[in-house]
Enzyme design. Structure first.
Site, mmCIF file in Angstrom:
data_model
loop_
_atom_site.group_PDB
_atom_site.id
_atom_site.type_symbol
_atom_site.label_atom_id
_atom_site.label_comp_id
_atom_site.label_asym_id
_atom_site.label_seq_id
_atom_site.Cartn_x
_atom_site.Cartn_y
_atom_site.Cartn_z
ATOM 1 N N THR A 32 0.684 -1.242 -0.037
ATOM 2 C CA THR A 32 -0.023 -0.020 0.001
ATOM 3 C C THR A 32 0.697 1.260 0.028
ATOM 4 O O THR A 32 2.272 1.180 0.363
ATOM 5 C CB THR A 32 -0.860 0.099 0.964
ATOM 6 O OG1 THR A 32 -0.228 0.191 2.355
ATOM 7 C CG2 THR A 32 -1.775 -1.160 1.183
ATOM 8 N N ASP A 33 0.276 2.505 -0.242
ATOM 9 C CA ASP A 33 0.708 3.785 -0.181
ATOM 10 C C ASP A 33 0.716 4.272 1.127
ATOM 11 O O ASP A 33 -0.151 3.592 2.292
ATOM 12 C CB ASP A 33 0.572 4.626 -1.298
ATOM 13 C CG ASP A 33 -1.192 4.873 -1.373
ATOM 14 O OD1 ASP A 33 -1.735 4.579 -0.226
ATOM 15 O OD2 ASP A 33 -1.537 5.373 -2.359
ATOM 16 N N PHE A 34 0.744 5.460 1.308
ATOM 17 C CA PHE A 34 0.545 6.084 2.730
ATOM 18 C C PHE A 34 -0.861 5.988 3.261
ATOM 19 O O PHE A 34 -0.996 6.218 4.419
ATOM 20 C CB PHE A 34 0.992 7.457 2.661
ATOM 21 C CG PHE A 34 0.290 8.447 1.967
ATOM 22 C CD1 PHE A 34 -0.539 9.253 2.532
ATOM 23 C CD2 PHE A 34 0.808 8.526 0.640
ATOM 24 C CE1 PHE A 34 -1.438 10.115 1.700
ATOM 25 C CE2 PHE A 34 -0.125 9.535 -0.144
ATOM 26 C CZ PHE A 34 -1.202 10.132 0.356
#
Length: 157
Positions: A32-34
């Site tokens: 995932t991203d942030f």
């Protein structure tokens, strides 16, 4: 299927049913991203796992294909069309489905999708070419093409 310690690992490579392969994968933090949403490039990893385990469930071991004859054999992605419909999120259980649309000569076309909890997230049409160990095109062995086409028809000859 059995792991190296001898324990039973059911469905580790997914399963074939109704002319398609189904593989389940969990979304981890690293995917995932942030914001906790799966980063777009990670979908390629999930799709690759689906294609690899599809072949494995058909009895095709890619490691063995490299030494099938003097020429060797490998699969390489030639073209891919992706459609991102909805995002996957951390901890989702993804279902990656793969099926053969066409298998001829030196290429095959696979249709893939990724869903979570019955909701379609991503679709892909992937054209894979068959190459030798020098990176040149070669024909797919007839028995492999027949296996892929049989599976595409749902096992109906």
């Amino acid at each position: 299927m059995t792991d190296r310690s001898g324990g039973n690992v059911p469905d580790l490579s997914g399963r074939l049913e109704g002319g398609e392969h189904r593989l389940h994968q969990r979304v981890y933090y690293e995917d995932t991203d942030f914001s906790g949403i799966v980063y777009h490039a990670r979908y390629l990893h999930f799709l690759e796992r689906g294609r690899t385990d599809y072949l494995r469930c058909l009895g095709v071991e890619q490691r063995t294909l490299h030494t099938i004859d003097d020429e060797g054999l490998a699969f390489a992605v030639y073209h891919m069309d992706l459609k991102f419909i909805r995002p996957a999120r951390m901890d989702d259980i993804l279902e990656i489905t793969t099926r053969t649309k066409k298998a001829t000569g030196a290429r095959m076309v696979l249709e893939q999708s990724i869903s979570a909890a019955g909701v379609l997230l991503t679709t892909a049409t992937v054209t894979v070419v068959v190459i030798n160990k020098h990176g040149r095109a070669r024909r797919m062995p007839d028995d492999l093409a027949a296996t892929l086409l049989l599976e595409a028809s749902g096992g109906q000859a």
